[in-house]
Design a protein around this motif. Structure first.
Motif, PDB file in Angstrom:
ATOM      1  N   THR A 172      22.525  24.165  29.843  1.00 42.68           N
ATOM      2  CA  THR A 172      21.109  24.576  29.751  1.00 42.68           C
ATOM      3  C   THR A 172      21.001  26.087  29.693  1.00 42.68           C
ATOM      4  OG1 THR A 172      20.488  22.646  31.056  1.00 42.68           O
ATOM      5  CG2 THR A 172      18.837  24.385  30.798  1.00 42.68           C
ATOM      6  N   PHE A 173      21.726  26.767  30.575  1.00 39.88           N
ATOM      7  CA  PHE A 173      21.828  28.223  30.532  1.00 39.88           C
ATOM      8  C   PHE A 173      23.199  28.629  31.064  1.00 39.88           C
ATOM      9  CE2 PHE A 173      19.498  27.111  34.440  1.00 39.88           C
ATOM     10  CZ  PHE A 173      20.355  27.619  35.405  1.00 39.88           C
ATOM     11  N   LYS A 174      23.681  29.755  30.588  1.00 34.62           N
ATOM     12  CA  LYS A 174      24.996  30.243  30.988  1.00 34.62           C
ATOM     13  C   LYS A 174      24.942  30.875  32.376  1.00 34.62           C
ATOM     14  CE  LYS A 174      27.405  29.334  27.227  1.00 34.62           C
ATOM     15  NZ  LYS A 174      28.610  28.471  27.239  1.00 34.62           N
ATOM     16  N   GLU A 175      26.039  30.711  33.124  1.00 34.11           N
ATOM     17  CA  GLU A 175      26.132  31.294  34.468  1.00 34.11           C
ATOM     18  C   GLU A 175      27.570  31.717  34.723  1.00 34.11           C
ATOM     19  OE1 GLU A 175      25.276  30.126  39.158  1.00 34.11           O
ATOM     20  OE2 GLU A 175      24.699  28.753  37.540  1.00 34.11           O
ATOM     21  N   ILE A 176      27.754  32.873  35.333  1.00 33.20           N
ATOM     22  CA  ILE A 176      29.087  33.314  35.737  1.00 33.20           C
ATOM     23  C   ILE A 176      29.231  33.034  37.235  1.00 33.20           C
ATOM     24  CG2 ILE A 176      28.353  35.717  36.129  1.00 33.20           C
ATOM     25  CD1 ILE A 176      31.731  34.739  34.609  1.00 33.20           C
ATOM     26  N   SER A 177      30.228  32.273  37.607  1.00 32.24           N
ATOM     27  CA  SER A 177      30.414  31.940  39.023  1.00 32.24           C
ATOM     28  C   SER A 177      30.978  33.144  39.771  1.00 32.24           C
ATOM     29  CB  SER A 177      31.377  30.757  39.144  1.00 32.24           C
ATOM     30  OG  SER A 177      32.681  31.152  38.744  1.00 32.24           O
ATOM     31  N   ALA A 178      30.895  33.075  41.089  1.00 32.59           N
ATOM     32  CA  ALA A 178      31.441  34.164  41.913  1.00 32.59           C
ATOM     33  C   ALA A 178      32.948  34.285  41.701  1.00 32.59           C
ATOM     34  CB  ALA A 178      31.122  33.904  43.380  1.00 32.59           C
ATOM     35  N   THR A 179      33.616  33.145  41.540  1.00 32.43           N
ATOM     36  CA  THR A 179      35.066  33.175  41.322  1.00 32.43           C
ATOM     37  C   THR A 179      35.402  33.828  39.985  1.00 32.43           C
ATOM     38  OG1 THR A 179      35.382  31.171  42.651  1.00 32.43           O
ATOM     39  CG2 THR A 179      37.127  31.751  41.095  1.00 32.43           C
ATOM     40  N   ALA A 180      34.692  33.403  38.943  1.00 33.74           N
ATOM     41  CA  ALA A 180      34.949  33.968  37.607  1.00 33.74           C
ATOM     42  C   ALA A 180      34.600  35.454  37.565  1.00 33.74           C
ATOM     43  CB  ALA A 180      34.152  33.201  36.553  1.00 33.74           C
ATOM     44  N   PHE A 181      33.528  35.832  38.243  1.00 34.41           N
ATOM     45  CA  PHE A 181      33.157  37.248  38.306  1.00 34.41           C
ATOM     46  C   PHE A 181      34.243  38.047  39.014  1.00 34.41           C
ATOM     47  CE2 PHE A 181      30.998  40.836  40.437  1.00 34.41           C
ATOM     48  CZ  PHE A 181      30.450  41.473  39.324  1.00 34.41           C
ATOM     49  N   SER A 182      34.767  37.479  40.101  1.00 34.44           N
ATOM     50  CA  SER A 182      35.824  38.153  40.870  1.00 34.44           C
ATOM     51  C   SER A 182      37.103  38.307  40.056  1.00 34.44           C
ATOM     52  CB  SER A 182      36.130  37.367  42.145  1.00 34.44           C
ATOM     53  OG  SER A 182      34.985  37.323  42.982  1.00 34.44           O
ATOM     54  N   ASP A 183      37.294  37.418  39.077  1.00 33.17           N
ATOM     55  CA  ASP A 183      38.480  37.459  38.217  1.00 33.17           C
ATOM     56  C   ASP A 183      38.388  38.528  37.124  1.00 33.17           C
ATOM     57  OD1 ASP A 183      39.893  35.467  39.497  1.00 33.17           O
ATOM     58  OD2 ASP A 183      39.119  33.861  38.229  1.00 33.17           O
ATOM     59  N   THR A 184      37.251  39.158  36.988  1.00 34.24           N
ATOM     60  CA  THR A 184      37.055  40.127  35.913  1.00 34.24           C
ATOM     61  C   THR A 184      38.067  41.268  36.009  1.00 34.24           C
ATOM     62  OG1 THR A 184      34.684  39.626  35.871  1.00 34.24           O
ATOM     63  CG2 THR A 184      35.384  41.668  34.813  1.00 34.24           C
ATOM     64  N   LEU A 185      38.695  41.561  34.890  1.00 37.90           N
ATOM     65  CA  LEU A 185      39.685  42.631  34.808  1.00 37.90           C
ATOM     66  C   LEU A 185      38.967  43.963  34.626  1.00 37.90           C
ATOM     67  CD1 LEU A 185      42.819  42.745  34.759  1.00 37.90           C
ATOM     68  CD2 LEU A 185      42.655  42.748  32.248  1.00 37.90           C
ATOM     69  N   VAL A 186      39.225  44.899  35.529  1.00 39.69           N
ATOM     70  CA  VAL A 186      38.594  46.226  35.466  1.00 39.69           C
ATOM     71  C   VAL A 186      39.654  47.298  35.710  1.00 39.69           C
ATOM     72  CG1 VAL A 186      36.293  45.447  36.183  1.00 39.69           C
ATOM     73  CG2 VAL A 186      37.975  46.102  37.932  1.00 39.69           C
ATOM     74  N   ILE A 187      39.266  48.540  35.439  1.00 43.47           N
ATOM     75  CA  ILE A 187      40.216  49.631  35.646  1.00 43.47           C
ATOM     76  C   ILE A 187      39.964  50.307  37.001  1.00 43.47           C
ATOM     77  CG2 ILE A 187      40.900  50.192  33.285  1.00 43.47           C
ATOM     78  CD1 ILE A 187      38.117  52.115  34.768  1.00 43.47           C
ATOM     79  N   LEU A 188      41.058  50.865  37.537  1.00 41.36           N
ATOM     80  CA  LEU A 188      40.982  51.583  38.810  1.00 41.36           C
ATOM     81  C   LEU A 188      41.574  52.975  38.623  1.00 41.36           C
ATOM     82  CD1 LEU A 188      40.431  51.578  41.918  1.00 41.36           C
ATOM     83  CD2 LEU A 188      42.811  50.797  42.205  1.00 41.36           C
ATOM     84  N   PRO A 189      40.726  53.990  38.446  1.00 41.92           N
ATOM     85  CA  PRO A 189      41.219  55.369  38.402  1.00 41.92           C
ATOM     86  C   PRO A 189      41.346  55.924  39.823  1.00 41.92           C
ATOM     87  CG  PRO A 189      39.151  55.054  37.157  1.00 41.92           C
ATOM     88  CD  PRO A 189      39.314  53.911  38.086  1.00 41.92           C
ATOM     89  N   PRO A 190      41.991  57.067  39.986  1.00 42.53           N
ATOM     90  CA  PRO A 190      41.987  57.741  41.292  1.00 42.53           C
ATOM     91  C   PRO A 190      40.543  57.960  41.748  1.00 42.53           C
ATOM     92  CG  PRO A 190      43.569  58.774  39.826  1.00 42.53           C
ATOM     93  CD  PRO A 190      42.797  57.790  38.986  1.00 42.53           C
ATOM     94  N   ILE A 191      40.297  57.908  43.036  1.00 41.09           N
ATOM     95  CA  ILE A 191      38.935  58.020  43.549  1.00 41.09           C
ATOM     96  C   ILE A 191      38.291  59.348  43.168  1.00 41.09           C
ATOM     97  CG2 ILE A 191      39.737  58.857  45.805  1.00 41.09           C
ATOM     98  CD1 ILE A 191      36.639  56.621  45.095  1.00 41.09           C
ATOM     99  N   ALA A 192      39.061  60.426  43.177  1.00 38.41           N
ATOM    100  CA  ALA A 192      38.499  61.731  42.799  1.00 38.41           C
ATOM    101  C   ALA A 192      38.067  61.723  41.335  1.00 38.41           C
ATOM    102  CB  ALA A 192      39.517  62.844  43.039  1.00 38.41           C
ATOM    103  N   GLU A 193      38.846  61.051  40.500  1.00 37.01           N
ATOM    104  CA  GLU A 193      38.499  60.986  39.080  1.00 37.01           C
ATOM    105  C   GLU A 193      37.291  60.074  38.856  1.00 37.01           C
ATOM    106  OE1 GLU A 193      40.551  60.320  34.674  1.00 37.01           O
ATOM    107  OE2 GLU A 193      41.797  60.310  36.480  1.00 37.01           O
ATOM    108  N   GLN A 194      37.191  59.022  39.656  1.00 36.69           N
ATOM    109  CA  GLN A 194      36.003  58.160  39.564  1.00 36.69           C
ATOM    110  C   GLN A 194      34.731  59.011  39.730  1.00 36.69           C
ATOM    111  OE1 GLN A 194      36.033  54.716  42.194  1.00 36.69           O
ATOM    112  NE2 GLN A 194      38.278  54.530  41.984  1.00 36.69           N
ATOM    113  N   LYS A 195      34.762  59.886  40.720  1.00 39.09           N
ATOM    114  CA  LYS A 195      33.583  60.703  41.007  1.00 39.09           C
ATOM    115  C   LYS A 195      33.323  61.727  39.886  1.00 39.09           C
ATOM    116  CE  LYS A 195      34.035  60.119  46.001  1.00 39.09           C
ATOM    117  NZ  LYS A 195      32.851  59.227  46.106  1.00 39.09           N
ATOM    118  N   ARG A 196      34.416  62.285  39.317  1.00 37.80           N
ATOM    119  CA  ARG A 196      34.233  63.225  38.204  1.00 37.80           C
ATOM    120  C   ARG A 196      33.652  62.515  36.983  1.00 37.80           C
ATOM    121  NH1 ARG A 196      39.436  64.884  39.761  1.00 37.80           N
ATOM    122  NH2 ARG A 196      40.398  64.039  37.855  1.00 37.80           N
ATOM    123  N   ILE A 197      34.132  61.311  36.731  1.00 32.54           N
ATOM    124  CA  ILE A 197      33.619  60.534  35.592  1.00 32.54           C
ATOM    125  C   ILE A 197      32.138  60.247  35.778  1.00 32.54           C
ATOM    126  CG2 ILE A 197      33.695  58.267  34.477  1.00 32.54           C
ATOM    127  CD1 ILE A 197      36.746  58.313  34.937  1.00 32.54           C
TER     128      ILE A 197
END
Length: 504
Positions: A215-240
């Motif tokens: 009926t409508f699309k939904e992303i579950s908490a598990t599938a959301f948690s599985d999302t691949l993301v990048i992790l830069p250094p914390i200082a660089e995160q703030k500069r970005i």
């Protein structure tokens, strides 16, 4: 300038490590990830979060490929979307945040609502997507409502994300809050929430692709948690974040100025069109054949068509402009112009809709059938719908020749215009002007465009207001000499070209 594409490009560069330079003195993401793991263990001991049994670890092997290590010790090679700087790492959302689902207290219990705890829903989020921060919440629940439902209290400065209806609304909430079950919250652990606001926006397509539902699309908490993301250094995160916000603010300013310029251009077009229809845009030429002679030619042409059986006697009747004598606007026309009506300069016809139940009226049809949605305020080069020869013979649809001006009469499209570039038919919501021999089609088009507001204001009806063919034919029409019509068209076209360059 396409500001939407510009925003997307800024985020894309930011998430690839190309927006700000890397600093070799920054603590690498691998060390940050160790600290995050230690922090999670401490939070588990304090019973503030639960242990995630699906926790994994992503690393680059000696073969330069990426692998994922699971809790049981097994390994699996994975593909990452793109390469990132050496000091960065790929992680799952579950590795760097606590993901919190929401809930809804029983609406039948008044004591659950009207408290001090903000309660966020996708519907309310939809109204706040122009801003990063979610402020001024409209709905609240009580402590009792929180205790008696699956809603949970989320830390301030967390990222809230709509998981359905629709997927992808996102904000940072600068206060403690709760949500209904249509939202997920990203409670960061030693990472910058502002950075992951941008990163989660950047991976929206991936999240949507992994959603499920009919009926409508939904992303579950598990599938959301599985999302691949990048992790830069914390200082660089703030500069970005700092640079991205600065650049996006510039884009916002550009967009605002574009809107102001577009509004100004719209007003200028209306003003120039108004001036043109008063005979003040181009100078009059005393050598031009006056419009009064054109009207005589139109009458003679109509008489000829009547004698040939192509017009009915009623089409020969002259229509006097309504309120023409006391209308100051029309009283100031140049001497070589004439005031008449739209009905006097041509024959106006409306179309019809062949019965939808008759498949033989539509199947394998080859005759174009125009609807108001096809009108584009310009030349019409193609339309999607066709009818058959049988429909043309057995119904009241009529042929509209190429180079004919068509106007919409119904609903939200009232006043929309188009000029046909091919022979077509139309439905009953369209009205076309035929047999216009002494009026240039483009001049008629511009005149109807200048009169659009009056048509809309004069519409009548309930659910779907409309103007009728009868109203169109009695509409006043200013008729300049033919050569002046062409000069006016040339000036308007040149003006529009200049405006278009500035707005683009």
């Amino acid at each position: 300038m396409d500001t939407k594409a510009l925003r997307e490009k800024i985020l894309d560069l930011a998430m690839r490590g190309k927006l700000v330079p890397q600093d070799p003195n920054d603590e690498p993401a691998s060390e940050l990830l160790k600290r995050i793991k230690a922090e999670k263990e401490e939070l588990i001991k304090q019973k503030k979060i639960k242990r995630d049994k699906n926790e994994t670890e992503i690393f680059r092997g000696d073969d330069n490929l990426h692998y994922e290590k699971f809790a049981d010790g097994s390994l699996k090679m994975i593909e990452v979307p793109y390469e990132v700087p050496e000091s960065w790492q790929w992680v799952r959302i579950r590795n760097i945040a606590n993901i919190i689902a929401g809930g809804t207290p029983k609406t039948s219990v008044p004591e659950y609502y009207g408290g001090s705890i903000a309660w966020i829903t996708p519907a309310e989020m939809g109204k706040k997507q122009k801003n990063m921060l979610f402020e001024n919440p409209q709905r609240h629940i009580t402590d009792l409502g929180l205790q008696k439902s699956s809603a949970q209290l989320v830390s301030k400065n967390s990222v809230v994300y709509s998981k359905r209806a629709p997927i992808g609304h996102i904000n940072i909430v600068p206060f403690e809050y709760s949500t209904n079950q249509g939202c997920l919250s990203f409670e960061s652990i030693l990472v910058d929430s502002n950075f992951y606001y941008f990163e989660i926006k950047n991976v929206k397509a991936d999240i949507e692709n992994r959603a499920s539902g009919t009926t409508f699309k939904e992303i579950s908490a598990t599938a959301f948690s599985d999302t691949l993301v990048i992790l830069p250094p914390i200082a660089e995160q703030k500069r970005i974040v700092a640079v991205a916000n600065e650049l996006l603010a510039i884009v916002d300013k550009i967009e605002s100025e574009q809107k102001d310029l577009k509004n100004l251009s719209t007003q200028l077009k209306k003003k120039v069109l108004d001036i043109a229809m008063q005979g003040k845009l181009v100078p009059q030429d005393p050598n031009d054949e006056p419009a009064s002679v054109l009207l005589e030619k139109i009458r003679a042409e109509k008489q000829k068509l009547f004698e040939e059986g192509k017009l009915k006697k009623k089409d020969l009747e002259e229509i006097t402009p309504v309120n023409a004598e006391d209308n100051a606007y029309y009283g100031k026309l140049p001497k070589t112009w004439s005031l008449t009506t739209l009905g006097n300069i041509g024959t106006w016809i409306s179309g019809a809709t062949p019965k939808k139940a008759r498949k033989d009226y539509y199947q394998n049809g080859s005759i174009p059938w125009l609807k108001t949605g096809d009108l584009n305020d310009g030349y019409i080069h193609e339309i999607p719908d066709f009818i058959t020869e049988l429909a043309l013979v057995e119904t009241s649809v009529k042929i509209i020749p190429r180079n004919t001006v068509v106007i919409a009469m119904y609903g939200a499209t009232i006043g929309k215009l188009g000029i046909t570039t091919f022979e077509t038919t139309s439905n009953q919501a369209c009205c076309a002007c035929l047999n216009v021999s002494e009026v240039d089609k483009n001049f008629l088009f511009y005149y109807l465009l200048s009169y659009r507001k009056q048509f809309i204001d004069s519409a009548f009806g309930g659910a779907q207001p409309n103007i009728s063919k009868e109203k169109i034919v009695i509409t006043p029409f200013v008729l300049p000499p033919v050569r002046e019509q062409l000069r006016i068209i040339g000036s308007l076209t040149k003006f529009e070209s200049i405006i278009h360059q500035f707005v683009q």
